[in-house]
Structures are given as C-alpha cells and as structure tokens.
Design a protein around this motif. Sequence first.
Motif, short mmCIF file in Angstrom:
data_model
loop_
_atom_site.label_atom_id
_atom_site.label_comp_id
_atom_site.label_asym_id
_atom_site.label_seq_id
_atom_site.Cartn_x
_atom_site.Cartn_y
_atom_site.Cartn_z
N UNK A 234 0.76 -1.06 0.00
CA UNK A 234 0.01 0.16 -0.02
C UNK A 234 1.18 1.25 0.00
N UNK A 235 0.17 2.83 -0.14
CA UNK A 235 0.87 3.35 -0.45
C UNK A 235 0.65 4.39 0.49
N UNK A 236 -0.02 4.02 1.20
CA UNK A 236 0.04 5.01 2.37
C UNK A 236 1.01 5.09 3.75
N UNK A 237 1.78 3.93 3.29
CA UNK A 237 3.17 4.59 4.48
C UNK A 237 4.10 5.05 3.72
N UNK A 238 4.13 5.23 2.49
CA UNK A 238 5.12 6.42 1.51
C UNK A 238 4.53 7.94 2.11
N UNK A 239 2.83 8.08 2.01
CA UNK A 239 2.36 8.92 2.04
C UNK A 239 2.66 9.69 3.41
N UNK A 240 2.83 9.02 4.40
CA UNK A 240 2.95 9.17 5.59
C UNK A 240 4.22 9.65 6.19
N UNK A 241 4.75 9.00 5.24
CA UNK A 241 6.96 9.29 5.57
C UNK A 241 7.10 10.67 5.53
N UNK A 242 6.38 10.69 4.35
CA UNK A 242 6.40 11.78 3.17
C UNK A 242 6.54 13.27 4.07
N UNK A 243 5.01 12.94 4.52
CA UNK A 243 4.23 13.65 4.65
C UNK A 243 4.66 14.23 6.71
N UNK A 244 5.54 13.93 6.95
CA UNK A 244 5.87 13.53 8.87
C UNK A 244 7.16 15.58 7.93
N UNK A 245 7.29 15.63 9.61
CA UNK A 245 8.28 16.92 10.06
C UNK A 245 9.95 17.54 8.95
N UNK A 246 10.15 15.37 9.56
CA UNK A 246 11.37 14.77 9.01
C UNK A 246 12.34 13.44 9.08
N UNK A 247 12.03 13.26 7.96
CA UNK A 247 12.14 11.81 7.23
C UNK A 247 12.78 11.87 7.29
N UNK A 248 14.28 12.60 7.84
CA UNK A 248 15.96 11.41 8.24
C UNK A 248 16.16 10.00 8.49
N UNK A 249 16.91 9.25 7.81
CA UNK A 249 16.61 7.89 8.07
C UNK A 249 15.76 7.29 8.00
N UNK A 250 14.44 7.62 7.32
CA UNK A 250 13.34 6.54 6.78
C UNK A 250 14.04 5.36 5.77
N UNK A 251 13.62 4.04 6.15
CA UNK A 251 14.27 2.98 5.39
C UNK A 251 13.29 2.50 4.47
N UNK A 252 13.96 1.91 3.35
CA UNK A 252 13.24 1.47 2.23
C UNK A 252 12.05 1.54 2.25
N UNK A 253 11.59 2.92 1.38
CA UNK A 253 9.82 2.50 1.63
C UNK A 253 9.01 3.25 0.43
N UNK A 254 10.75 3.20 -0.61
CA UNK A 254 9.93 3.27 -2.10
C UNK A 254 10.11 2.35 -2.91
N UNK A 255 9.60 2.37 -3.59
CA UNK A 255 8.95 0.93 -4.57
C UNK A 255 8.06 1.13 -5.90
N UNK A 256 8.15 0.52 -6.82
CA UNK A 256 8.28 0.38 -8.44
C UNK A 256 8.02 -0.97 -9.11
N UNK A 257 6.61 -1.42 -8.74
CA UNK A 257 6.43 -2.57 -9.72
C UNK A 257 7.00 -2.78 -10.45
N UNK A 258 6.60 -1.72 -11.75
CA UNK A 258 7.28 -1.74 -12.97
C UNK A 258 8.58 -1.59 -13.73
N UNK A 259 9.43 -2.16 -12.41
CA UNK A 259 10.82 -0.77 -11.93
C UNK A 259 11.14 -2.39 -12.94
N UNK A 260 10.84 -3.76 -12.19
CA UNK A 260 11.49 -5.11 -12.71
C UNK A 260 11.24 -5.50 -14.02
N UNK A 261 9.77 -5.10 -15.15
CA UNK A 261 9.72 -5.38 -16.91
C UNK A 261 10.53 -4.17 -17.03
#
Length: 336
Positions: A234-261
């Motif tokens: 789900x994209x919700x946790x990515x929205x939450x991380x980017x909407x926080x006032x300090x994302x320093x140190x956020x780990x491994x939340x970027x994801x793209x299912x089209x990367x493999x193809x």
Amino acid sequence: MPTYRTSPPAKLNLFLEILGRRPDGFHELDTVMVAIDWRDELELTTSVQPGIRLQVDWLPSREAIAEQLQVAVDDPILFVPDDASNLVHQALSKISAATGYQGGWDVKLGKRIPSGAGMGGASSDAAATLRLAAAAISQVDDDMAERCSPAMIRGIAEQLGSDVPFFLDPESATGIPGAPVSGQPMIARALGRGEKLTFRPLLVSHRFLVVYPGVALSTPRVYQQCQVSEVPRSGVSVMDAFCSDDATGTQNILYNALESPARGLSPRIGEALECLPVTLSIQNSMTGSGSACFAWITDSGEPVEPLTQQVKGRLEGGALIRPVSTCTGAPEIQIA
Ligand SMILES: C[C@@](CO)(OP(=O)(O)O)[C@H](O)COP(=O)(O)OP(=O)(O)OC[C@H]1O[C@@H](n2ccc(N)nc2=O)[C@H](O)[C@@H]1O
Ligand SMILES: Nc1ncnc2c1ncn2[C@@H]1O[C@H](COP(=O)(O)OP(=O)(O)O)[C@@H](O)[C@H]1O
C-alpha cells in the motif's frame, strides 16, 4: 492579445503497485507522486486566426541536450512531435470543442523534461495547457468563463492520459471543493488507472537526484511485461513518511512494480540505479514506467553537489543528471 505562461513540472513516482489488469487494457494502480522542479516552459496566446500553431524547442538548446546525451542533434531520443499527436495540441482541440471557442492558438513549448522517462512531461504540458487555455478563454465573456468549470477541465484531463489530472490544481483534480489549495508542494496518492487522486500538503521540501540514462521506454510496453501483485503493498506508509516534518533515516519505503519489467527492456535502468548512492539516508528507485531513476536524500544536511559529481563520474554514456526539489504540480500562471 495577452500571453499566458507557466512552467510545467515533472513528477516522480515514489511508490507504484499493480493491483489488477482491467478489461479496457489499463492497470489498476496504487501510486504516490510528487511534482519536482525540472520544468518545461509553456507560452500560449489566443488568435483571431483559427487553428493551432505549436512550436517546440529544447532548452537551453537542442545542441546542449544532445551533447549531454552524447547523441546527434537529430537522434530519435530528442524527437518531440509538434503536430496533433502532441498532448498540448490535443488539449487545445478538446477545450475549444468543449467551450465552443472559435479562435485559434499560438503556442511555444520549451522542453527540458525528457520523453519516455516516466517523468510525466507530456502529461504535465497537457494539464498546463488546459489551465492556461481556461484562463485565456475565461477572459472572452462570463458565459465562456462559466463553461471552463473544474469538472470540464478534469474530464478533458482524464481523456488525455491517466497522469494528466495529477498536474491540475487539487480542487480541479479531485472535484472536491476546498481540497488543499494549489501553489504549495503536495504529495498525491493515485488509485484507479491513476486518475483517482488524494492530495496532502508537504510540510518540508524533499530533495532528489534524478538520472535520465538516455533511453526512452514505451509506457504500454512496460505495462505489457508487468505482473499483477498477489500480495499488494500500500502507498499509505509512503504518504505518511513524506508528510512527516522529518524523514531523516526513513528506510526502504520507495517501491516501483514497473522497475523489474523496465530493467528487462533496457540495461540502462540497472546501470542508472547502480550508479546512484545508497546510504542510511539515501534510497533509490525508478519513476513511472522508466527510464529515469532517482535517489531520495532524506537527510536535509547532506550536500547534493558531491553526490551529483559522484554519479556523473560513475555512469558511463550520455545522461541528464540533476538535483531537484519538490514543488507545486500546478504552478502560477503569468499573464503579460
Ligand atoms: C506509468 C505512469 C505512472 O505514473 O507514468 P509514466 O511512466 O507514463 O510517466 C502512468 O501510469 C502512465 O500514465 P500515462 O502516461 O498518462 O498513460 P496513458 O496515456 O493513460 O496510457 C498509456 C498506456 O499505458 C498503459 N497503462 C497506463 C496507465 C495504467 N494505469 N495502466 C496501463 O496499462 C496502457 O497500455 C495505456 O494505453
Ligand atoms: N508535450 C509533449 N512532450 C513530450 N512528448 C510528448 C508530448 N506530447 C506527446 N508526446 C509523446 O508522448 C510520449 C512520451 O510522453 P512523456 O510524458 O514525455 O513520457 P512518460 O510517459 O514516460 O512520462 C512520446 O511518445 C512523445 O512523442
């Protein structure tokens, strides 16, 4: 006649999951996007002479971009249509038909956003055209102004492409009066084929290093090769991380299912991703259907210039490499 100008921004997909395949050939998505300050330039004037006259040039020049990409000036990678297949042209035809506007259009499009990069350049140009044309047509009389409703603009945007509504102001894009105001950087989650949008304001600016590795990928071809996820994220946790006032140190939340193809269609995707730095405060991903890749620099204290030089030194072959920041998807319109 006044000239209407704006600077359509590119976008990055921070998250993209494939939820299903639809009978109409599209895919159900869950994707999270931000606009970034890598911009085209668009200038539009109404004319008493009917028809659409579109002039397209690369900025600062075709020669300069060809040199960075290490290709000839007539290389197909630099081809941008100036006929009815350009989404700017299509946006003007549709808004003229929908409003009954009988006059013509003179348009200059300055391109900086590469095509087939997954950066949404054509979609952003299309949305900006709708916004400029609506502003121009609204000056004709009150009746014309009323016809340029947010619902009409959104309807045309959806017909032009799944990504086009994202680049409208949030009220037009969602149809929700009182949606967060335009002019400030937002993050959006898009469902459906990409047109069902929820916007949230960003509390802090986010920085990225973007690499376009000099290869264009066809969006339909990438989707043809993709897999529907059996256990969708789900994209919700990515929205939450980017909407926080300090994302320093956020780990491994970027994801793209089209990367493999996309990796399967061009070795340049892997090459671009591998040359981007990965540290405790930097994560990498590909945007949209590729080919551009990016590093998200979560630590606001990390200087970007040394990273840019590092990537330029590591990646062989032509590329466009730029540090960027989040910005509004629907920038101000200047009238002169
Ligand atoms: C992948 C994404 C992610 O943001 O961006 P880009 O890589 O294009 O920037 C989008 O889904 C692209 O949106 P957009 O570029 O507007 O695509 P459209 O013109 O609507 O569709 C082009 C083709 O892509 C495929 N397509 C597009 C959207 C979607 N949800 N499912 C699909 O399967 C279809 O084959 C469609 O015919
Ligand atoms: N205004 C435009 N700018 C760039 N490409 C355009 C435009 N209008 C139509 N196109 C066509 O759209 C395709 C690429 O779209 P673009 O949005 O730049 O890439 P992507 O879908 O990867 O984000 C190319 O086939 C190009 O010929």
